[in-house]
Design a protein around this motif. Structure first.
Motif, PDB file in Angstrom:
ATOM      1  N   TRP A  40       3.374  26.603   4.984  1.00 11.45           N
ATOM      2  CA  TRP A  40       1.953  26.990   4.286  1.00 11.45           C
ATOM      3  C   TRP A  40       1.336  28.147   3.731  1.00 11.45           C
ATOM      4  CZ3 TRP A  40       1.393  28.146  10.587  1.00 11.45           C
ATOM      5  CH2 TRP A  40       0.433  27.172  11.551  1.00 11.45           C
ATOM      6  N   LEU A  41       2.632  28.829   3.419  1.00  8.34           N
ATOM      7  CA  LEU A  41       2.540  29.552   2.683  1.00  8.34           C
ATOM      8  C   LEU A  41       3.011  29.254   1.489  1.00  8.34           C
ATOM      9  CD1 LEU A  41       1.716  32.495   1.383  1.00  8.34           C
ATOM     10  CD2 LEU A  41       4.817  33.141   1.810  1.00  8.34           C
ATOM     11  N   VAL A  42       4.236  28.195   0.949  1.00  8.28           N
ATOM     12  CA  VAL A  42       4.142  27.823   0.050  1.00  8.28           C
ATOM     13  C   VAL A  42       2.710  26.399  -0.472  1.00  8.28           C
ATOM     14  CG1 VAL A  42       5.763  26.167  -0.727  1.00  8.28           C
ATOM     15  CG2 VAL A  42       6.454  27.175   0.625  1.00  8.28           C
ATOM     16  N   ASN A  43       2.402  26.123   0.699  1.00 12.45           N
ATOM     17  CA  ASN A  43       1.213  24.848   0.094  1.00 12.45           C
ATOM     18  C   ASN A  43       0.085  26.107  -0.637  1.00 12.45           C
ATOM     19  OD1 ASN A  43      -0.104  22.777   0.465  1.00 12.45           O
ATOM     20  ND2 ASN A  43      -1.371  22.742   2.663  1.00 12.45           N
ATOM     21  N   VAL A  44      -0.125  26.971   0.045  1.00 10.41           N
ATOM     22  CA  VAL A  44      -1.038  27.651  -0.643  1.00 10.41           C
ATOM     23  C   VAL A  44      -0.803  28.501  -1.751  1.00 10.41           C
ATOM     24  CG1 VAL A  44      -2.461  30.169  -0.473  1.00 10.41           C
ATOM     25  CG2 VAL A  44      -1.963  29.164   1.231  1.00 10.41           C
ATOM     26  N   VAL A  45       0.512  28.445  -2.326  1.00  8.07           N
ATOM     27  CA  VAL A  45       0.845  28.923  -3.651  1.00  8.07           C
ATOM     28  C   VAL A  45       0.866  27.730  -4.514  1.00  8.07           C
ATOM     29  CG1 VAL A  45       2.577  30.104  -5.304  1.00  8.07           C
ATOM     30  CG2 VAL A  45       2.077  31.616  -2.907  1.00  8.07           C
ATOM     31  N   TRP A  46       1.289  26.888  -3.931  1.00  7.83           N
ATOM     32  CA  TRP A  46       1.823  25.268  -4.926  1.00  7.83           C
ATOM     33  C   TRP A  46       0.679  25.007  -5.781  1.00  7.83           C
ATOM     34  CZ3 TRP A  46       5.111  21.069  -3.373  1.00  7.83           C
ATOM     35  CH2 TRP A  46       5.910  20.614  -4.168  1.00  7.83           C
ATOM     36  N   PHE A  47      -0.729  25.084  -4.156  1.00 10.79           N
ATOM     37  CA  PHE A  47      -1.861  24.020  -4.548  1.00 10.79           C
ATOM     38  C   PHE A  47      -3.159  24.734  -4.500  1.00 10.79           C
ATOM     39  CE2 PHE A  47       0.797  21.051  -2.613  1.00 10.79           C
ATOM     40  CZ  PHE A  47       0.558  19.927  -3.676  1.00 10.79           C
ATOM     41  N   PHE A  48      -2.518  26.051  -5.036  1.00  9.81           N
ATOM     42  CA  PHE A  48      -3.896  26.578  -5.391  1.00  9.81           C
ATOM     43  C   PHE A  48      -4.787  26.406  -6.870  1.00  9.81           C
ATOM     44  CE2 PHE A  48      -6.092  30.428  -7.509  1.00  9.81           C
ATOM     45  CZ  PHE A  48      -6.683  30.680  -5.850  1.00  9.81           C
ATOM     46  N   LYS A  49      -3.918  26.640  -7.911  1.00  7.07           N
ATOM     47  CA  LYS A  49      -4.272  25.941  -9.001  1.00  7.07           C
ATOM     48  C   LYS A  49      -5.245  24.527  -8.555  1.00  7.07           C
ATOM     49  CE  LYS A  49      -2.126  26.527 -12.536  1.00  7.07           C
ATOM     50  NZ  LYS A  49      -1.487  25.610 -13.744  1.00  7.07           N
ATOM     51  N   GLU A  50      -5.026  23.417  -8.381  1.00 15.63           N
ATOM     52  CA  GLU A  50      -5.819  22.313  -8.100  1.00 15.63           C
ATOM     53  C   GLU A  50      -6.655  22.432  -7.374  1.00 15.63           C
ATOM     54  OE1 GLU A  50      -4.514  18.943  -8.824  1.00 15.63           O
ATOM     55  OE2 GLU A  50      -3.193  20.051 -10.121  1.00 15.63           O
TER      56      GLU A  50
END
Length: 72
Positions: A30-40
């Protein structure tokens, strides 16, 4: 993996996989998802799949914070 090269449909699919993977006792996803897709989700100009990515992002952030609170 470079998200810039992926079509929007694949970005949404990948975001959902990370979100659902967090339920499989891998809340770090979940944390990886937030960091990775925040800009998108929040910075890029609007496109069709963006609303669903935002939803996954918000839910991932929520679940990640709740899990961290339980551990501390």
């Amino acid at each position: 993996m470079n998200l810039e090269r992926l079509p929007n449909e694949e970005k949404l699919t990948l975001c959902r996989k990370y979100y659902l993977g967090g339920f499989a006792f891998l809340p770090f996803l979940w944390l990886v998802n937030v960091v990775w897709f925040f800009k998108e989700a929040f910075v890029k100009p609007t496109y069709t799949e963006q609303l669903k990515i935002k939803t996954c992002e918000c839910q991932s952030a929520n679940h990640s914070l709740c899990t961290q609170r339980k551990c501390c």
